[in-house]
Enzyme design. Structure first.
Site, mmCIF file in Angstrom:
data_model
loop_
_atom_site.group_PDB
_atom_site.id
_atom_site.type_symbol
_atom_site.label_atom_id
_atom_site.label_comp_id
_atom_site.label_asym_id
_atom_site.label_seq_id
_atom_site.Cartn_x
_atom_site.Cartn_y
_atom_site.Cartn_z
ATOM 1 C CE LYS A 33 -0.266 -0.229 5.049
ATOM 2 N NZ LYS A 33 -1.179 -0.969 6.060
ATOM 3 C CE1 TYR A 250 12.254 31.640 0.767
ATOM 4 C CE2 TYR A 250 12.586 29.366 0.920
ATOM 5 C CZ TYR A 250 12.238 30.419 0.469
ATOM 6 O OH TYR A 250 11.678 30.030 -0.812
HETATM 7 C C1 PLP Z 1 -0.293 -2.072 6.574
HETATM 8 C C2 PLP Z 1 -1.092 -3.106 6.918
HETATM 9 C C3 PLP Z 1 -0.271 -4.213 7.085
HETATM 10 C C4 PLP Z 1 1.172 -4.265 7.274
HETATM 11 O O1 PLP Z 1 1.818 -4.121 8.270
HETATM 12 P P1 PLP Z 1 3.351 -3.986 8.731
HETATM 13 O O2 PLP Z 1 3.272 -3.486 10.056
HETATM 14 O O3 PLP Z 1 3.958 -2.874 7.769
HETATM 15 O O4 PLP Z 1 3.995 -5.168 8.544
HETATM 16 C C5 PLP Z 1 -0.936 -5.517 7.311
HETATM 17 N N1 PLP Z 1 -2.195 -5.372 7.319
HETATM 18 C C6 PLP Z 1 -2.928 -4.486 7.049
HETATM 19 C C7 PLP Z 1 -4.384 -4.314 7.029
HETATM 20 C C8 PLP Z 1 -2.490 -3.162 6.705
HETATM 21 O O5 PLP Z 1 -3.379 -2.125 6.805
#
Ligand code: PLP
Length: 342
Positions: A33, A250
């Site tokens: 994601k 800046y």
């Molecule tokens: C982001 C996510 C994961 C992965 O989590 P990590 O801590 O990065 O391994 C797994 N399941 C769901 C539903 C997530 O949203």
């Protein structure tokens, strides 16, 4: 031009370590994601496909469509999908609305709330949801939860796992009663997976650990062996010889204490590198050059003459400085920065 280098050897080593811990490579699903945690969705998907990963989780349909051809199953964690999306793109169900927008034969994964109280349906509604899914002629492909206690005390973690095992039992019972195929079960992300000796589920959803990080609030030995796979590089825009007393950037926050050669490099907060305003301890590049406050939208200055500097090869120290976690540093990296696999 600034660049993010993705080290394919380190990525493979991380996956090897995780797969070995799980004991079954086929149970290893990756979470990609948010542009693969800022690493570049295409780049990471290509590497994961070559490694033999078959199951992927992404944020939404737009991400899924980019990589659907590379994997057997891609589950969209959030949002709707178009009915003409490829059928290997599966939808997470968090509410009845999700179900009603789908056409028959789409695979769905039902998310159950096991105590994080964020997303997912109440476990008491399991049967109602499954009946509705069957009525709509959707395929119940998975039932999953998200254990949000992977890096805290044993008790809260175990409590959530217990709820999930009860959910599983109920689904197995319903599968027999309503005669549907037993779905796949999964509940653990990186921390929960790596702290568990035995994986009872059919799948684990690994995100951050594959990219080389793991929060260490809970002591997990394997976490020390993982290595960050991304490094962020900035290229020189120009170099100036400045006199003692010169101000930089800046507002002139930085004032030189001696004659110094300063170079400017092409990464700023517009690229997702948090803005350094000089009110916090200093941030150094991997070579040890202090990034001089105040940083700009597209550049920063430091006392270096190098053509290229490594802003970080491990996001942990930036995360600490900004009182956050590597996840946030990484996912903030602009998708417009070039990613190259080495
Ligand atoms: C982001 C996510 C994961 C992965 O989590 P990590 O801590 O990065 O391994 C797994 N399941 C769901 C539903 C997530 O949203």
């Amino acid at each position: 031009m600034s660049e993010i280098l993705i080290n394919s050897t380190k990525f493979k080593n991380n996956l090897d370590l995780i797969a070995e811990h799980i004991g079954d490579k086929d149970k290893l699903a990756l979470v990609m994601k948010d542009n693969a945690y800022g690493h570049g969705l295409q780049e990471i998907a290509t590497l994961a496909c070559a490694y033999g990963i078959k199951n992927i989780f992404v944020k939404n349909e737009s991400e899924a469509l980019k990589i659907a051809h590379l994997f057997e199953h891609i589950t969209v964690l959030y949002g709707r999908i178009c009915n003409d999306s490829p059928l290997n793109i599966h939808v997470s169900i968090n509410s009845m609305d999700n179900i009603h927008s789908l056409e028959p034969s789409r695979c769905v994964e039902l998310k159950v709330n096991t105590g994080m109280n964020r997303n997912g349906i109440p476990r008491e509604k399991l049967q109602t949801f499954i009946e509705e899914i069957l009525l709509k002629k959707l395929v119940l492909f998975g039932v999953f939860a998200h254990n949000g206690y992977g890096d805290v005390s044993e008790q809260s973690f175990q409590d959530a796992q217990k709820v999930f095992s009860e959910v599983k039992e109920e689904v197995l019972y319903l599968a027999e009663k309503l005669s549907f195929k037993i779905p796949r079960f999964h509940s653990l992300s990186s921390s929960g997976t790596l702290r568990s000796d035995k994986i009872e589920d059919d799948l684990v959803r690994i995100g951050i650990a594959a990219y080389g990080y793991l929060s260490n609030t809970f002591d997990i030995p394997l976490s020390k062996k993982l290595t960050p796979i991304a490094s962020l590089w900035a290229d020189k825009i120009c170099e100036q010889s400045l006199k003692k007393g010169s101000k930089i950037g800046y507002g002139g926050k930085t004032v030189l204490e001696k004659d110094t050669i300063i170079s400017t490099y092409d990464i700023g907060y517009g690229d997702g590198l948090f803005r350094i305003n000089g009110n916090k301890p200093s941030l150094k590049t991997a070579e040890g050059y202090i990034i001089l406050p105040v940083t700009s939208m597209d550049c920063f200055s430091c006392e270096s003459t190098l053509e290229r500097v490594c802003v970080f090869d491990d996001a942990t120290s930036i995360a600490k400085l900004f009182d956050t976690i590597p996840y946030e540093v990484l996912t903030s990296l602009s998708p417009f920065i070039k990613r190259s696999v080495i």
